[in-house]
Write an enzyme that holds these catalytic residues in place. Structure first.
Site, PDB file in Angstrom:
ATOM      1  N   CYS A  79       0.841  -1.203   0.000  1.00  0.00           N
ATOM      2  CA  CYS A  79       0.000   0.000   0.000  1.00  0.00           C
ATOM      3  C   CYS A  79       0.876   1.253   0.000  1.00  0.00           C
ATOM      4  CB  CYS A  79      -0.922  -0.026   1.222  1.00  0.00           C
ATOM      5  SG  CYS A  79      -1.795   1.514   1.529  1.00  0.00           S
ATOM      6  N   CYS A  82       0.034   4.009   2.571  1.00  0.00           N
ATOM      7  CA  CYS A  82       0.425   3.582   3.921  1.00  0.00           C
ATOM      8  C   CYS A  82       1.853   4.003   4.236  1.00  0.00           C
ATOM      9  CB  CYS A  82       0.302   2.066   4.063  1.00  0.00           C
ATOM     10  SG  CYS A  82      -1.359   1.394   3.873  1.00  0.00           S
TER      11      CYS A  82
END
Length: 323
Positions: A79, A82
């Site tokens: 991700c 993230c």
């Protein structure tokens, strides 16, 4: 990206008189038991950020939430957003100095926890206060708004549950060996200046800095993600949200209105809505209009990250309408 839920409106149910009273009593009992067993002393700064799995969730999150609000960061290695949000939350955990604890949960390794919290996409941030869970926000977010949310969370913990945080032993950090300093990357200064520009709402400056990196390193993922975010925020900065949505609803064939509404959808955290709107616009248009919608959709894919499941699903939908 702005979060989908930056307010603490979700606390309304949490703060119902009976539930809050019971939770406060349980928190006080837990703190008393911890003190009786000789616990509750100062912790080193390194203990403010912890990795949590399913086996340790009750001990590391539920039990600790009787002493201090626990903020949960659901993340994954693939991700891209993230990778920006995680370090920011870690820095804030140390800056807030024990007023909240940050628990990091890798969703790939802890699918059950992800399902129990109803996580639909990552990054997703929740909190547990005195054993009570509540959502905070989903997606990357500006630091100022994250701070506002944390301040509200801490206030709820103090006023409704008597959580005053945990003591931090700063001397432990002083005694710890200095970590080896990683060599600076060739674009660290430019990337740092881009982040500073974003924090100052200088989106043009951020765009210029990210483009400077990409001109030398077209595959730089941090710069690609940052550029997509900066360009998105620049587009929506001066929008009249109500007018944009009314125009998009009144005329589905108005491509400019659909592009603007999709930008607002994404900034508001409604990722699937943004993607679906643009896929439908591609389906119903031709020529330059179709290219404009397709290219905007590809730009929004960059904002979320190529490996996000929502991006992969939208790519499949886009391929169906194109071919």
């Amino acid at each position: 990206m702005q979060p989908r839920n930056m307010s603490m409106s979700g606390v309304v149910d949490l703060a119902a008189v009976k539930a809050a009273g019971e939770a406060k009593v349980k928190a006080e009992q837990a703190r008393a038991e911890t003190a009786r067993q000789g616990g509750g002393g100062a912790v080193p700064p390194s203990a403010l950020v912890i990795d949590v799995d399913e086996a340790g969730f009750e001990r590391d999150v539920l039990q600790r939430s009787a002493e201090v609000p626990v903020v949960i960061d659901f993340w994954a290695e693939w991700c891209e957003p993230c990778k920006q949000l995680g370090p920011l939350l870690e820095r804030l955990a140390h800056e807030y100095n024990g007023r909240f604890l940050l628990a990091k949960i890798d969703v790939d390794a802890n699918q059950m926890l992800m399902q129990q919290f109803g996580v639909q996409g990552i990054p997703a941030v929740f909190a547990v206060v005195a054993g009570q869970a509540l959502p905070l926000f989903q997606g990357a977010a500006p630091e100022a708004q994250i701070r506002q949310t944390l301040d509200q969370l801490i206030q709820v913990g103090e006023e409704r549950f008597g959580l005053t945080g945990i003591a931090v032993d700063q001397d432990a950090a002083a005694d710890a060996p200095e970590p080896a300093e990683a060599p600076a990357g060739p674009y660290d200064d430019l990337l740092a200046s881009a982040v500073q520009a974003l924090d100052a709402d200088d989106f043009a400056g951020a765009v210029q800095a990210y483009r400077s990196v990409l001109s030398d390193d077209p595959a730089n993922m941090e710069a690609k993600l940052g550029l997509a975010q900066a360009e998105l925020l620049s587009r929506v900065k001066e929008m009249d949200a109500q007018q944009v949505r009314e125009s998009a609803a009144a005329d589905p064939a108005d491509v400019r209105a659909q592009l603007a509404a999709a930008d607002l959808d994404l900034v508001g955290g409604h990722v699937e809505d943004a993607f679906g709107r643009l896929v439908e616009t591609v389906r119903r248009t031709f020529g330059d209009d179709r290219d404009a919608a397709r290219l905007r959709l590809l730009e929004l894919f960059e904002v979320i990250g190529p490996d996000d499941p929502r991006v992969m699903a939208a790519r499949t939908a886009l391929a169906r309408v194109l071919f």
